[in-house]
Write a protein that holds these residues in place. Structure first.
Motif, PDB file in Angstrom:
ATOM      1  N   LEU A  52      59.314  83.160  58.191  1.00 48.53           N
ATOM      2  CA  LEU A  52      59.367  84.338  58.118  1.00 48.53           C
ATOM      3  C   LEU A  52      59.462  84.699  56.994  1.00 48.53           C
ATOM      4  N   ASP A  53      60.269  84.406  55.813  1.00 51.68           N
ATOM      5  CA  ASP A  53      61.067  85.366  54.740  1.00 51.68           C
ATOM      6  C   ASP A  53      59.435  85.387  53.975  1.00 51.68           C
ATOM      7  N   HIS A  54      59.531  84.011  53.916  1.00 53.30           N
ATOM      8  CA  HIS A  54      58.053  83.733  52.727  1.00 53.30           C
ATOM      9  C   HIS A  54      56.552  84.863  52.628  1.00 53.30           C
ATOM     10  N   PRO A  55      55.721  84.686  54.778  1.00 52.33           N
ATOM     11  CA  PRO A  55      54.850  85.145  54.497  1.00 52.33           C
ATOM     12  C   PRO A  55      55.508  87.117  54.143  1.00 52.33           C
ATOM     13  N   LEU A  56      56.507  87.564  54.478  1.00 58.39           N
ATOM     14  CA  LEU A  56      57.074  88.862  54.787  1.00 58.39           C
ATOM     15  C   LEU A  56      57.342  89.656  53.261  1.00 58.39           C
ATOM     16  N   ALA A  57      57.418  88.366  52.506  1.00 69.91           N
ATOM     17  CA  ALA A  57      57.698  89.263  51.863  1.00 69.91           C
ATOM     18  C   ALA A  57      56.526  89.553  50.684  1.00 69.91           C
ATOM     19  N   THR A  58      55.489  88.401  51.379  1.00 69.40           N
ATOM     20  CA  THR A  58      54.076  87.826  50.189  1.00 69.40           C
ATOM     21  C   THR A  58      53.274  89.309  51.078  1.00 69.40           C
ATOM     22  N   LEU A  59      53.085  89.439  52.389  1.00 69.38           N
ATOM     23  CA  LEU A  59      52.887  91.084  52.992  1.00 69.38           C
ATOM     24  C   LEU A  59      53.351  92.217  52.307  1.00 69.38           C
ATOM     25  N   ALA A  60      54.436  92.302  51.427  1.00 75.54           N
ATOM     26  CA  ALA A  60      55.056  93.383  51.176  1.00 75.54           C
ATOM     27  C   ALA A  60      54.620  93.035  49.809  1.00 75.54           C
ATOM     28  N   ASP A  61      54.461  92.548  49.397  1.00 75.81           N
ATOM     29  CA  ASP A  61      53.276  92.802  47.774  1.00 75.81           C
ATOM     30  C   ASP A  61      52.112  92.776  48.087  1.00 75.81           C
ATOM     31  N   GLY A  62      51.550  93.699  48.882  1.00 74.78           N
ATOM     32  CA  GLY A  62      50.163  94.669  49.154  1.00 74.78           C
ATOM     33  C   GLY A  62      49.297  92.533  49.247  1.00 74.78           C
ATOM     34  N   GLU A  63      49.378  91.813  49.973  1.00 71.75           N
ATOM     35  CA  GLU A  63      48.960  90.281  49.458  1.00 71.75           C
ATOM     36  C   GLU A  63      48.947  89.967  50.949  1.00 71.75           C
ATOM     37  N   PRO A  64      47.491  89.014  51.660  1.00 76.79           N
ATOM     38  CA  PRO A  64      48.017  88.222  52.342  1.00 76.79           C
ATOM     39  C   PRO A  64      48.575  86.935  53.001  1.00 76.79           C
ATOM     40  N   SER A  65      49.323  86.668  54.089  1.00 70.14           N
ATOM     41  CA  SER A  65      49.521  85.208  54.306  1.00 70.14           C
ATOM     42  C   SER A  65      48.448  85.303  55.833  1.00 70.14           C
ATOM     43  N   THR A  66      49.380  83.657  55.729  1.00 74.77           N
ATOM     44  CA  THR A  66      48.694  83.140  57.275  1.00 74.77           C
ATOM     45  C   THR A  66      49.791  81.699  57.689  1.00 74.77           C
ATOM     46  N   VAL A  67      49.955  82.021  58.972  1.00 79.32           N
ATOM     47  CA  VAL A  67      51.689  81.404  59.440  1.00 79.32           C
ATOM     48  C   VAL A  67      50.997  80.422  60.302  1.00 79.32           C
ATOM     49  N   LEU A  68      50.957  78.946  60.581  1.00 83.03           N
ATOM     50  CA  LEU A  68      50.099  78.051  61.004  1.00 83.03           C
ATOM     51  C   LEU A  68      51.883  77.653  61.581  1.00 83.03           C
ATOM     52  N   THR A  69      51.511  77.627  63.702  1.00 78.83           N
ATOM     53  CA  THR A  69      52.519  77.323  64.218  1.00 78.83           C
ATOM     54  C   THR A  69      52.478  76.339  65.147  1.00 78.83           C
ATOM     55  N   VAL A  70      52.526  75.063  65.359  1.00 81.54           N
ATOM     56  CA  VAL A  70      52.030  74.124  66.438  1.00 81.54           C
ATOM     57  C   VAL A  70      53.071  75.013  67.616  1.00 81.54           C
ATOM     58  N   VAL A  71      51.954  74.690  69.009  1.00 80.28           N
ATOM     59  CA  VAL A  71      52.694  75.926  69.647  1.00 80.28           C
ATOM     60  C   VAL A  71      52.522  75.164  71.107  1.00 80.28           C
ATOM     61  N   ASP A  72      52.208  73.794  71.014  1.00 84.67           N
ATOM     62  CA  ASP A  72      52.043  72.506  72.074  1.00 84.67           C
ATOM     63  C   ASP A  72      51.653  71.573  71.062  1.00 84.67           C
ATOM     64  N   SER A  73      52.043  70.498  71.441  1.00 85.89           N
ATOM     65  CA  SER A  73      51.780  69.119  71.193  1.00 85.89           C
ATOM     66  C   SER A  73      52.411  68.026  72.255  1.00 85.89           C
ATOM     67  N   ALA A  74      52.028  66.898  72.926  1.00 83.95           N
ATOM     68  CA  ALA A  74      51.862  65.655  73.467  1.00 83.95           C
ATOM     69  C   ALA A  74      52.702  65.935  74.150  1.00 83.95           C
ATOM     70  N   ASP A  75      53.960  65.544  72.888  1.00 79.41           N
ATOM     71  CA  ASP A  75      55.515  65.368  73.737  1.00 79.41           C
ATOM     72  C   ASP A  75      57.029  66.385  73.239  1.00 79.41           C
TER      73      ASP A  75
END
Lengths: 385, 385
Positions: B121-144
């Motif tokens: 999360l360090d990079h997204p937080l730094a981006t946000l602190a610079d006044g820019e948007p950030s989108t985080v993709l996370t796999v929350v469920d997968s077959a195995d």
């Protein structure tokens, strides 16, 4: 008063001010009370705005946008020393810099009543604390200065009452301002009236004081403290009625009163119907239904806000209808659901902002909405203008 | 974060949350991050809402209306211990007490992503602190379960970026969710997307994060701190540009940034045009005029609120016209004067409430009237619903 308000006279609300005056009286702390009597041109604070200047330092509240505070404090100390009320005029129009202000507090002529804090305010403050209105009449100018500071207090039922530490307003003057007094009593407005009697010209400040608006919150969940805190910061007296088990007063530190009991006892927590604004947010459908019904049918509170989406209210209304008579339209008109102004925020603090803003708007007879889209004055007009 | 917020996770704003996450990362404090992934039925918090659970106690923020917090904290501690992200489903529909809630947070099915706080999360937080948007993709469920916690971050320009401490989202999955990602990037919305690839079924949380909305206040007078304080409490990043002499940062303790300079330099204090809402309240006509002109012509800020009555703005507009080109209508549309919602209060804290409410409404594309008078949902719909 919040920590912030303690350090910043500009965050002081009427509620904080009254509490500080009562404390000063109880502890015998010498102080002066400064009241805006009249304003010509525009000024930041309106007639009736007040500042407390304790002799031992600091100020509570503000009467201008900061441009006058130093000379006013000096004057207040002189008045505490002399023990006699004074009216002082400050002319800020002639500052030689016409780019400053223009309608924002440092540009106008302002008359300030500066008086020693004495027993003459004890009775009005006790009346207000009981949830009833009080009007204070004070001579602020008279032909020979002899009557300046003379005072009468108007009880909730309109009776004129003499108060300790002050000579009463002369009878002829009292009679001459009777119409204005009756018109302003209970409105919360302040104005000066000049009258001619056999004793000469006399100017009287008629200062109509209202009990604090009260926010009564029905609930006990985690989204309650943010609302209670914000409402208290803005100056509402806050009371909480919790329907679920005993609640420690410490649970809701921003609340001035906490009661516990069956939802149908919520009406007992309403001190003064017309000054109480209720928000129902127990998150329990049965409890909420009983509280809404009780508030709408057994009290005259002008506003009952119900937290939750429309569908939830429809369910609640159906279960009301099953139980007997449907609520009359006059009751439903006082119901506000979904509660709050349309600000769009979803965080607890944003929801609290939306609710407190709606309650303030309703308490002032406003609808929210953007001022830029409205015509007319920002502040309500005096009742007889 | 205010004193109150420190003691009450329900007063925590997104701003407080991000600050606490950054501090935890900087100090190496072990913690779990809980994110609302999906909600069925109604819930108090929407997808994307977050809670931080430090290993050494306490919580920051809230993901439900209080009914789930204890089991979630237990789960978070297990996740910190195990060092592996998990998705957990909580079903509150089946509580056996259908009078509870109905659309208010303790009634619904909620999926929570619980993950150890790590470098991802360090990079997204730094981006946000610079006044820019950030989108985080996370796999929350997968077959195995093998890919749960895999992560990619979307930079402001749309570039996908791998991050430390996490395997990247598999390429086929990344491609399958590309459309949703592009649509949500920059909107601040969060949602889960289920995709089928050769690797089987995979569910991805697409969490679009926006920089904090910023309130830029132009002025230096006594009515500024109440506004700055309230805006900070509600979650705005607050910056102050003072046109008059040097100002100590300590003068405006609620401000995240304080700058001083000629009114025409106010544009330099705008970090990110589209996320900045400006309020002009120096009380000086010339300074205000320059600041309004500068903000409307040299920046793209969507909102410039000007404090003061209509007559003052007319005077200001006349003096603008004398100087050259009149402002185009597109610029005037961004100007809001008189500033604030129509709440009717005259005390400094009430004026602050009116202004902060208007800014929040505008930042969410709302008009600030009463919700009970509106049709449609309380919260904005997702962009592709």
């Amino acid at each position: 008063m919040t920590e912030d308000a303690a350090g910043d006279p500009w965050r002081v609300t009427e509620k904080d001010f009254r509490a500080q005056v009562r404390t000063s009286r109880r502890t015998g702390r010498a102080a002066a009370v400064v009241t805006v009597a009249t304003v010509e041109g525009s000024a930041y604070r309106r007639p009736g705005a007040k500042m407390l200047v304790p002799a031992d330092g600091g100020t509570v509240g503000a009467v201008t946008a900061g441009c006058l505070e130093d000379p006013v404090v000096d004057l207040a100390r002189e008045v505490i020393e002399a023990g006699r009320p004074r009216l002082e005029t400050f002319d800020l129009m002639d500052s030689g810099d016409d780019s400053w202000g223009l309608g924002l507090g440092c540009n106008g002529v302002i008359d300030l009543l500066v008086e020693p804090l004495d027993a003459s305010l004890d009775h009005p403050l006790a009346t207000l604390a009981d949830g009833e209105p009080s009007t204070v009449l004070t001579v602020v100018d008279s032909a020979d200065d002899r009557h300046v500071g003379n005072r009468l207090v108007v009880d909730p039922d309109g009776t004129r009452r003499e108060v300790s530490d002050r000579e009463p307003v002369p009878g002829a003057v009292r009679d001459a301002v009777a119409g204005t007094v009756d018109r302003l009593h209970g409105t919360g407005e302040a104005r000066t009236v000049a009258v001619e009697t056999d004793g000469g010209s006399t100017t009287v400040l008629v200062d109509s004081l209202q009990p604090l608006a009260e926010l009564l919150i029905f609930g006990s969940q985690n989204d309650l403290p943010p609302l209670a805190g914000l409402a208290a910061d803005v100056g509402f007296r806050v009371s909480v009625h919790s329907p679920r088990g005993a609640v420690d007063e410490g649970t809701f530190p921003s609340a001035d009163a906490v009661t516990t009991g069956h939802p149908s006892t919520v009406a007992d927590s309403v001190r003064a119907d017309e000054h109480t604004y209720a928000v129902v947010m127990s998150h329990n459908l049965v409890d909420d239904r009983i509280a809404v019904e009780t508030l709408l049918t057994e009290t005259g509170v002008p506003y009952v806000g119900l937290m939750g989406p429309r569908a939830r209210f429809e369910e609640l209304r159906e279960s009301m209808a099953e139980g007997g008579e449907p609520l009359p339209q006059s009751a439903l008109d006082r119901l506000s659901t979904p509660v709050g102004l349309d600000l769009g925020g979803g965080e607890p603090m944003e929801i609290a902002l939306s609710v407190v803003s709606e309650v303030l708007a309703v308490s002032n007879g406003r609808e929210g909405g953007r001022l830029r889209d409205h015509d007319g004055p920002i502040h309500p007009r005096m009742s007889d203008e």
